[in-house]
Design an enzyme around this catalytic site. Sequence first.
Site, PDB file in Angstrom:
ATOM      1  CG  ASP A  65     -15.613   0.004   5.744  1.00  0.00           C
ATOM      2  OD1 ASP A  65     -15.167  -0.469   6.811  1.00  0.00           O
ATOM      3  OD2 ASP A  65     -15.373   1.172   5.375  1.00  0.00           O
ATOM      4  CG  ASP A  98     -12.617   0.307   8.904  1.00  0.00           C
ATOM      5  OD1 ASP A  98     -13.176  -0.712   8.466  1.00  0.00           O
ATOM      6  OD2 ASP A  98     -13.082   1.449   8.744  1.00  0.00           O
ATOM      7  CE1 TYR A 148     -18.600   4.091   3.765  1.00  0.00           C
ATOM      8  CE2 TYR A 148     -18.086   3.254   5.958  1.00  0.00           C
ATOM      9  CZ  TYR A 148     -17.766   3.396   4.616  1.00  0.00           C
ATOM     10  OH  TYR A 148     -16.616   2.845   4.130  1.00  0.00           O
ATOM     11  CD  GLU A 151      -9.780   2.645   4.101  1.00  0.00           C
ATOM     12  OE1 GLU A 151     -10.320   1.871   4.917  1.00  0.00           O
ATOM     13  OE2 GLU A 151      -9.813   3.890   4.233  1.00  0.00           O
TER      14      GLU A 151
END
Length: 499
Positions: free
Chosen positions: A86, A89, A238, A477
Site C-alpha cells: 500500500d 511498508d 485500515y 510516505e
Amino acid sequence: MSNSAALAQSSHAAVFLAFSLVWFFSHAVLAAGHPDYADALAKSLLFFQGQRSGPLPPDQAVKWRSNSAMSDGSAANVDLTGGYYDGGDNVKFNFPMAFTATMLSWSIIEYGGRMEGSVHDARAAVRWATDYLLKAAKATPGKLYVGVGDADADHRCWERPEDMDTPRNVYEVSASAPGSDVAGETAAALAAASLVFKAADPDYSRRLIAAARDVMAFAWQHQGKYSDHVGGGVSNYYPSYSGYKDELLWGSAWLLWATKNSSYLNDLMSLGANDGVDMFSWDNKLAGARVLLSRRALLDGDKRLEPFTRQAEEYICRVLPKSSSPSSTTPYTPGGLMHRSGNANLQYVATASFLLTTYAKYMAVSKRAFSCQNLPVTYKALRALAKRQVDYVLGDNPLAMSYMVGYGARSPQRIHHRASSMPSVAAHPAHIGCQEGFQSYLYAGGPNPNLHTGAVVGGPDQNDAFPDDRADYARSEPTTYTNAPLVGCLAYFAGSYKK
C-alpha cells in the site's frame, strides 16, 4: 431596496466572485506556464511498478525492485502472490488496494483517450491489482481473502520486501465473519476494471464481471465491518470508520454501470446512505458514488438518480473555498492547498481534484450549473480549482517543490519507503536484517538510494511547510491510493494543455 433588486445585486456579485476565482486560479499558473502533465502522468504510473509484490515480469521498468513475498497465501494453502504494497511498508491490505484499482479504472474510463502512450501502462497498473483480487475472490468458495502479512510485526522492522522475514498471515472474511466494506470495494474494483478491459481483453473482462457479481452478492448477504472480524493489526491501519453502507452504494453503482442490471439500482436506492460528507477516500466512498451516479443522471437523463446529483453538489460546496461557497468545510493552506488532514493529506487533495474534474465534465456535457447557497458554480470554476491543486502538487507552491518524486527541479529525497530507502538486492545482495535497517537506513541523513519515480508523498502541513524527513511518515510516505485518482487528473490536463 426591493427583494428582486437585492436578489439581482446578489446574483451579479456572485457571478463576479466566481469569475474572479477562476481568473485567480488560472492566471497564477498561466504566468509561469503549465506543468508537463504528460510527463507527470507517465511517472505517476511508473510508481505502481515500484509497489509490486510477487514475481516481477520481464518488462519490469523499476529495476531496483526484485521478486518478493513469493509464498503469500501458503498459510491458507492458496496462491495470493501479486498485488501491491500500500505504501512504504511490506503488507498487502486489500481494502485500500481495491480502492486503488477502482480509481485507476475510473481514470482510464473517463480519460483514457487523453493518455495516449500511457494508456498501456495504466491498464497494466489496474491488471496487477485485479489479477490478485481475482485470486482473493475465487481461491476458496465462501471466503474473500482481504490481506497478507502481519502489520504490527512489519512495522517493527525496516527491511526490503525482498528480505522480508516477518509472518505472512492471511486474513479473510466469510459468512460468519462478514466484511461488506472490503467486499463492496473489491466488487467495485472488479466491475470498474471489467469496463476498462471490455474492448482490450473481452475474456478477461467477463471473468472480472462474473467475480464482481459474486463478491457483491456476498457483501449484501453477509453484512458487517471487516475490521470487526479481521485480526493482525488491520483494525489499527485500515479500519472502516465510515461503516459499510458507502461500499454497498459504491459497489452497486459500479455493477449497475458494468451490467446495466436494474436490480443494482433497486439495491442502492434502498440503502438510505444520506450522510453529508466533505472528503472521499479509501474509507468513505459516498462522495465518489454520488458523482458516479450523477453521470447516469446528467448524461443519460435518469431522473431516479437526481437525489445523488444534489448530494454530489453538496459535497462540492463543502470542498470549494469559503470565498466561493458559504457552506465550505475545507481548510486551505496560505499557498492554496486543500488541507483535510495532518496525515497523508495529498490523498484527499487527489480524490477531491478527481471528483471536481469529473463532475465538471458531466456539467459541461449536460450544460448544468448549480449554486452553493446564493453563489453560482460553473464547470470552469471546478476545473480551475482542480488544476490549482494539481499544479500545487507539481511544484507551483510556496516552496517551489514538487511533491511527486522525480518530477520537476526539486522533489522529496528522503521518502518514508523501505525499498526506496535501502540499497537494491543487485547493489547489496546480502540480507539486511529487520532491526539493522532502522539505524543504517531509516534514520540516515542522505537521500534515498533508489529514486521512487512518480511517488506522491503525504505532502506539506497546514502552513505549506515540508521537512523532507524519512521518519515523518505522515508527510513523507507515498501511497497507491494517492497516486490512483491523481492519474485521472493528470490525464485530463495532459490532454488539455499539450506541450
